[in-house]
Scaffold this motif. Structure first.
Motif, PDB file in Angstrom:
ATOM      1  N   GLY A 196       0.814  -1.210   0.000  1.00 39.56           N
ATOM      2  CA  GLY A 196       0.000   0.000   0.000  1.00 39.56           C
ATOM      3  C   GLY A 196       0.846   1.258   0.000  1.00 39.56           C
ATOM      4  N   GLU A 197       1.896   1.274   0.809  1.00 40.01           N
ATOM      5  CA  GLU A 197       2.766   2.451   0.865  1.00 40.01           C
ATOM      6  C   GLU A 197       3.503   2.645  -0.456  1.00 40.01           C
ATOM      7  N   ILE A 198       3.974   1.552  -1.055  1.00 40.12           N
ATOM      8  CA  ILE A 198       4.677   1.661  -2.341  1.00 40.12           C
ATOM      9  C   ILE A 198       3.724   2.135  -3.434  1.00 40.12           C
ATOM     10  N   ALA A 199       2.467   1.674  -3.395  1.00 41.48           N
ATOM     11  CA  ALA A 199       1.483   2.126  -4.392  1.00 41.48           C
ATOM     12  C   ALA A 199       1.212   3.622  -4.246  1.00 41.48           C
ATOM     13  N   GLU A 200       1.118   4.093  -3.002  1.00 38.37           N
ATOM     14  CA  GLU A 200       0.922   5.527  -2.792  1.00 38.37           C
ATOM     15  C   GLU A 200       2.130   6.316  -3.297  1.00 38.37           C
ATOM     16  N   GLY A 201       3.339   5.779  -3.034  1.00 39.44           N
ATOM     17  CA  GLY A 201       4.544   6.439  -3.533  1.00 39.44           C
ATOM     18  C   GLY A 201       4.588   6.471  -5.052  1.00 39.44           C
ATOM     19  N   LYS A 202       4.111   5.400  -5.695  1.00 40.83           N
ATOM     20  CA  LYS A 202       4.086   5.351  -7.164  1.00 40.83           C
ATOM     21  C   LYS A 202       3.148   6.415  -7.711  1.00 40.83           C
ATOM     22  N   ALA A 203       1.985   6.594  -7.049  1.00 41.44           N
ATOM     23  CA  ALA A 203       1.029   7.602  -7.512  1.00 41.44           C
ATOM     24  C   ALA A 203       1.610   9.008  -7.379  1.00 41.44           C
ATOM     25  N   THR A 260       3.758  15.598   2.020  1.00 46.89           N
ATOM     26  CA  THR A 260       3.857  15.289   3.444  1.00 46.89           C
ATOM     27  C   THR A 260       5.017  14.314   3.674  1.00 46.89           C
ATOM     28  N   PRO A 261       5.530  14.228   4.901  1.00 46.77           N
ATOM     29  CA  PRO A 261       6.594  13.252   5.174  1.00 46.77           C
ATOM     30  C   PRO A 261       6.198  11.831   4.800  1.00 46.77           C
ATOM     31  N   LYS A 262       4.931  11.490   4.984  1.00 44.63           N
ATOM     32  CA  LYS A 262       4.484  10.152   4.611  1.00 44.63           C
ATOM     33  C   LYS A 262       4.587   9.948   3.107  1.00 44.63           C
ATOM     34  N   GLN A 263       4.216  10.956   2.341  1.00 48.37           N
ATOM     35  CA  GLN A 263       4.299  10.839   0.881  1.00 48.37           C
ATOM     36  C   GLN A 263       5.747  10.752   0.423  1.00 48.37           C
ATOM     37  N   ILE A 264       6.625  11.536   1.027  1.00 47.69           N
ATOM     38  CA  ILE A 264       8.052  11.476   0.654  1.00 47.69           C
ATOM     39  C   ILE A 264       8.625  10.101   0.961  1.00 47.69           C
ATOM     40  N   ALA A 265       8.252   9.548   2.130  1.00 46.30           N
ATOM     41  CA  ALA A 265       8.724   8.203   2.468  1.00 46.30           C
ATOM     42  C   ALA A 265       8.192   7.182   1.471  1.00 46.30           C
ATOM     43  N   GLY A 266       6.940   7.350   1.040  1.00 46.07           N
ATOM     44  CA  GLY A 266       6.386   6.434   0.045  1.00 46.07           C
ATOM     45  C   GLY A 266       7.127   6.502  -1.270  1.00 46.07           C
ATOM     46  N   VAL A 267       7.470   7.723  -1.727  1.00 40.13           N
ATOM     47  CA  VAL A 267       8.216   7.881  -2.976  1.00 40.13           C
ATOM     48  C   VAL A 267       9.603   7.251  -2.849  1.00 40.13           C
ATOM     49  N   ALA A 268      10.257   7.462  -1.700  1.00 35.42           N
ATOM     50  CA  ALA A 268      11.593   6.890  -1.499  1.00 35.42           C
ATOM     51  C   ALA A 268      11.556   5.370  -1.565  1.00 35.42           C
ATOM     52  N   ASN A 269      10.585   4.765  -0.936  1.00 39.70           N
ATOM     53  CA  ASN A 269      10.480   3.306  -0.971  1.00 39.70           C
ATOM     54  C   ASN A 269      10.056   2.799  -2.347  1.00 39.70           C
ATOM     55  N   TYR A 270       9.262   3.582  -3.069  1.00 34.40           N
ATOM     56  CA  TYR A 270       8.915   3.193  -4.440  1.00 34.40           C
ATOM     57  C   TYR A 270      10.149   3.201  -5.322  1.00 34.40           C
ATOM     58  N   ILE A 271      10.986   4.212  -5.164  1.00 36.10           N
ATOM     59  CA  ILE A 271      12.223   4.281  -5.963  1.00 36.10           C
ATOM     60  C   ILE A 271      13.126   3.088  -5.648  1.00 36.10           C
ATOM     61  N   LEU A 272      13.218   2.725  -4.376  1.00 38.96           N
ATOM     62  CA  LEU A 272      14.034   1.563  -4.020  1.00 38.96           C
ATOM     63  C   LEU A 272      13.473   0.281  -4.631  1.00 38.96           C
ATOM     64  N   SER A 273      12.163   0.203  -4.784  1.00 35.34           N
ATOM     65  CA  SER A 273      11.568  -1.007  -5.364  1.00 35.34           C
ATOM     66  C   SER A 273      11.853  -1.144  -6.854  1.00 35.34           C
ATOM     67  N   LEU A 274      12.310  -0.055  -7.495  1.00 35.53           N
ATOM     68  CA  LEU A 274      12.586  -0.083  -8.940  1.00 35.53           C
ATOM     69  C   LEU A 274      14.016  -0.523  -9.251  1.00 35.53           C
ATOM     70  N   LYS A 275      14.823  -0.758  -8.227  1.00 39.18           N
ATOM     71  CA  LYS A 275      16.222  -1.092  -8.458  1.00 39.18           C
ATOM     72  C   LYS A 275      16.350  -2.395  -9.264  1.00 39.18           C
ATOM     73  N   GLY A 276      17.107  -2.310 -10.352  1.00 42.97           N
ATOM     74  CA  GLY A 276      17.344  -3.481 -11.188  1.00 42.97           C
ATOM     75  C   GLY A 276      16.233  -3.800 -12.165  1.00 42.97           C
ATOM     76  N   THR A 277      15.280  -2.898 -12.368  1.00 45.40           N
ATOM     77  CA  THR A 277      14.190  -3.187 -13.319  1.00 45.40           C
ATOM     78  C   THR A 277      14.624  -2.992 -14.772  1.00 45.40           C
ATOM     79  N   ASN A 278      15.697  -2.236 -15.013  1.00 45.60           N
ATOM     80  CA  ASN A 278      16.258  -2.051 -16.357  1.00 45.60           C
ATOM     81  C   ASN A 278      15.199  -1.636 -17.381  1.00 45.60           C
TER      82      ASN A 278
END
Length: 290
Positions: A196-203, A260-278
């Motif tokens: 859920g947090e990663i989906a919010e970060g993606k949005a 908001t801090p929650k949104q920034i944290a979501g974006v940061a975790n979304y970016i980490l989830s993209l590592k190695g997607t090429n």
């Protein structure tokens, strides 16, 4: 005695007034609460009244036991001085004594029943009126309880109260977690795999970051965020800090006042989830490998 009752009533009302930080209106659907408060107040006053009666009863029993000579029933017929008449009037059984059913020991012979068992005589002493009044009061209270909770359904039964309290607790928990999430900063942010947090970060990323980093974070004006190379650090704390404060000299604006801090944290975790997607057409690596 009137002063004692007035003082006790003021204490109860003062406690109820200062117990709440601010008055809250009782909803029309919870009219039963007003009724229960009134019943509770009446019950408290009834307890106070019974306590006063018991105190007077103890005093009257003490007089009847240790000083039966002053428990006279009829005034003397001979003329007497005013102070003697006043003392005699005070010594008569009061209305309270009559209400309590207390009688002097001198009348014990007249109260004896006809039954006699080996010299043991039973007194015909009926139950005091105050006790019977209290007993009938419990019946009235039970009838009111039955009508309020089981007939008109003005009151909530225990299972419904439990369900309402659990729903309220769940709402308060969600509010607390939301406030706690917005209290995060670059020193306390943690890596999260919550979908859920990663989906919010993606949005949030799709709304604000695509023009510079691409729809798959492959990099456009800004760097590629899917490889192992980073200009300002690839840890979640570093990414959070970069998003929050920005890199003004390189055109990266600060998002501290827009997200908001929650949104920034979501974006940061979304970016980490993209590592190695090429992704296709990924920008060349920039920075240092981590």
């Amino acid at each position: 005695m009137k002063r004692l009752i007035l003082l006790t009533t003021l204490l109860f009302t003062a406690h109820a007034g200062f117990a709440q930080e601010e008055p809250a209106a009782v909803p029309s659907g919870n009219f039963y609460q007003t009724i229960m408060i009134a019943v509770l107040l009446v019950f408290m006053l009834l307890l106070l009244w019974v306590a006063i009666i018991l105190l007077k009863a103890v005093r009257a029993m003490e007089i009847a036991t240790f000083h039966p000579e002053i428990m006279v029933q009829e005034p003397q017929e001979a003329p007497m001085e005013y102070h003697d008449w006043l003392a005699l009037r005070k010594a008569r059984p009061s209305v309270w004594n009559k209400f309590l059913g207390l009688k002097p020991l001198a009348d014990e012979t007249a109260m004896q029943a006809d039954d006699d068992y080996d010299g043991i005589v039973e007194l015909n002493n009926p139950t005091p009126a105050w006790f019977m009044g209290l007993f009938y009061g419990t019946i009235v209270f039970a009838a009111g309880y039955l009508l309020i909770y089981h007939v008109f359904s003005w009151g909530k039964l225990q299972d419904q109260e439990y369900a309402d309290e659990m729903a309220k607790a769940k709402t308060e928990q969600a509010a607390f977690l939301a406030s706690a999430a917005n209290a995060v900063d670059e020193s306390s942010v943690r890596v999260s795999a919550d979908a859920g947090e990663i989906a919010e970060g993606k949005a949030v990323f799709a709304t604000n970051c695509v023009p510079c980093h691409g729809d798959h974070a492959q990099g456009v004006v800004g760097p590629n965020l899917t490889d192992a190379y980073w200009l300002h650090g690839g840890a979640v704390n570093s990414i959070f800090k970069t998003i929050k404060y920005g890199i003004p000299e390189k055109g990266m604006i600060s998002w501290e006042k827009k997200l908001t801090p929650k949104q920034i944290a979501g974006v940061a975790n979304y970016i980490l989830s993209l590592k190695g997607t090429n992704p296709v057409n990924a920008k060349a690596p920039q920075g240092e490998k981590e």
